[in-house]
Design an enzyme around this catalytic site. Structure first.
Site, PDB file in Angstrom:
ATOM      1  N   CYS A   2       0.825  -1.194   0.000  1.00 42.73           N
ATOM      2  CA  CYS A   2       0.000   0.000   0.000  1.00 42.73           C
ATOM      3  C   CYS A   2       0.860   1.245   0.000  1.00 42.73           C
ATOM      4  CB  CYS A   2      -0.899   0.022   1.238  1.00 42.73           C
ATOM      5  SG  CYS A   2       0.018   0.294   2.755  1.00 42.73           S
ATOM      6  N   GLY A 336      14.919 -11.457  -7.241  1.00 43.23           N
ATOM      7  CA  GLY A 336      16.239 -11.888  -6.784  1.00 43.23           C
ATOM      8  C   GLY A 336      17.091 -10.758  -6.249  1.00 43.23           C
TER       9      GLY A 336
END
Length: 504
Positions: A2, A336
């Site tokens: 959010c 990653g």
């Protein structure tokens, strides 16, 4: 998850609402606000956990305590068990942060394992703002004489407040009475410097096992979702490992695992990602990037990332295209990010002066500490531009501590031994051998983005010795990106809010 806005002091509700509206893209699933005395809290929600009951500002049972939070608390179930489940009224992971603060005050922040920026208030006047130790989730603030304002993005702040905007420091909390206090370090002090290796480049099975188990645990924590999750799969080692662990978890829990790759037609990243996806049996998606796509995305990348560093902007272009596509299919993805800083993946780590183990360790620690206003800023903004959350398993606090406690000699390249050899060995058998031992390519190179973007202009010539708006711009390309940035963020001081890579 959010976007948040918080304020304490002499504040106008309408100003706060306007700030929140400027970051509505971060949370398309709902808007919430509350005023308690001289505190205002606002929240734009992206629903991932407890879709029905996790609306914010989040109250306690009495309704006298409220919290807004951006991010995820991965150990929320453990915190519920420790503090007593009878306290909780929702299944939201953010409620664990609320009760940790309610029980322990700011010291409760040390309980939290996750990525977060939050603001907490009680009806009797307590207020706490805080950001996670690595700074995975963004937070900025303005300290005025009459008020203190907080927001998730630079664009949230009013023009009049922009000169005073600063990056809220990771691992810190702020209270009106106690001021700014550090509660955690990105890199624990006990691993600075790391122990030295008795036999450089020779490690035992126990270390290999420890690395593998730490990565697996970090990925599995971040598979937490009530509405699905995917993986950004570049085809490189780091995202391939994340995808392999996530695929094993998804198979055990009988859930799908979408993977997403982006690159120019014929790029090595697309080809490698396809091999990994086929090996793991994921629901794979490819986005083929054209020069026209890159040209259209370039100014959007500057505006979305709120940055103008050339290296960051270039890599943001394919990220933005990937996020735009993936956000229509999943609300959250794993990436990653962070593995190169932990295991010395970048080429420059293996050049002087970092061929000295002590210097290498110092640089690894430094770059992990700088991620919040460089790679993590790109990671957050390119995904949240489309209301999608990115999670970064390699920057789990336990994994950081383990990885940076490994003797730096074990991370140095040697004849016949590539970068990140220990990490590769830890996941032998999880991936095809040609992927496991594939050489390192920068994302912009492997995806073909660098070649595509080079056709669009810019360059490496010096921008000139005279600063622009007091900012030293190193190349013509950086000057072009700065001009785009300045159109939207005029008044913001880059020295207070942004990091820069050592090279462009």
């Amino acid at each position: 998850m959010c976007g948040i806005v918080a304020a304490i002091g002499e504040i106008d509700d309408e100003q706060c609402r306007e700030m929140l509206a400027r970051i509505k893209h971060r949370g398309p699933d709902g808007t919430g606000e509350i005023r308690r005395g001289n505190v205002w809290l606002g929240h734009q929600r992206l629903s991932i956990m407890d879709v029905e009951g996790g609306h914010q500002p989040l109250p306690d049972q009495s309704g006298s305590v409220h919290l807004v939070a951006n991010g995820e608390i991965y150990n929320h179930r453990g915190i519920r068990a420790e503090l007593g489940s009878e306290r909780f009224v929702t299944d939201s992971d953010s409620e664990a942060a609320l009760h940790a603060l309610l029980v322990d005050g700011p010291a409760g922040l040390t309980r939290l394992r996750g990525m977060f920026a939050l603001a907490f208030t009680t009806d009797d006047g307590e207020f706490v703002a805080a950001r996670d130790a690595v700074g995975v989730k963004p937070l900025y603030w303005v300290r005025r004489d009459d008020a203190v304002l907080f927001a998730s993005e630079l664009r949230a702040f009013d023009e009049a407040d922009r000169p005073a905007v600063e990056s809220f420091p990771p691992g810190h909390c702020w209270t009106p009475n106690g001021g700014l206090v550090r509660f955690a370090d990105a890199v624990p002090a006990q691993v600075r410097p790391a122990r030295r290796a008795e036999e450089p480049g020779v490690w035992d099975d126990a270390l290999v096992k420890a690395v593998r188990e730490a990565v697996v645990a970090a990925v599995e924590y971040r598979m937490m979702s009530d509405v699905g999750i995917g993986v950004f799969l570049s085809g490189g080692l780091d995202s391939a490992i994340v995808a392999a662990v996530a695929a094993e978890y998804a198979d055990r829990h009988d859930q799908p695992l979408p993977t997403f790759a982006v690159g120019a037609a014929g790029s090595s990243d697309l080809a490698a990602a396809r091999v990994v996806a086929e090996h793991l049996g994921t629901e794979h998606h490819e986005i083929v990037m054209t020069s026209a796509d890159a040209a259209a995305a370039l100014p959007r990348a500057v505006h979305a990332t709120e940055h103008y560093d050339p290296s960051l902007v270039r890599s943001a272009v394919p990220n933005l295209l990937l996020a735009e596509y993936a956000s229509k299919r999943v609300p959250a993805v794993l990436t990653g990010e962070g593995a190169d800083e932990l295991f010395a993946g970048y080429e420059y780590y293996h050049e002087a002066p970092f061929t000295d183990p002590g210097a290498l360790q110092t640089e690894l620690v430094r770059t992990v500490g700088e991620l919040h206003h460089l790679n993590l800023q790109r990671c957050d903004r390119t995904t949240m531009a489309f209301g999608m959350e990115a999670r970064v398993p390699f920057l789990d606090r336990d994994l950081i501590e383990l990885a940076l406690s490994i003797p730096p000699e074990h991370k140095m390249v040697r004849p016949g031994v590539p970068e990140k050899a220990l990490l590769r060995e830890a996941f032998a058998g999880w991936l095809p051998e040609d992927i496991l031992w594939r050489g390192k390519e920068q994302f912009g190179d492997g995806s073909g983005a660098s070649e595509v973007l080079s056709s669009l202009g810019g360059g490496d010539s010096t921008a000139g010795s005279h600063p622009v708006d007091g900012v030293r711009l190193r190349t013509e390309e950086e000057a072009e990106f700065y001009a785009l940035w300045h159109q939207e963020f005029e008044g913001i001081d880059p020295a207070r809010t942004l990091g820069r890579f050592a090279t462009t």
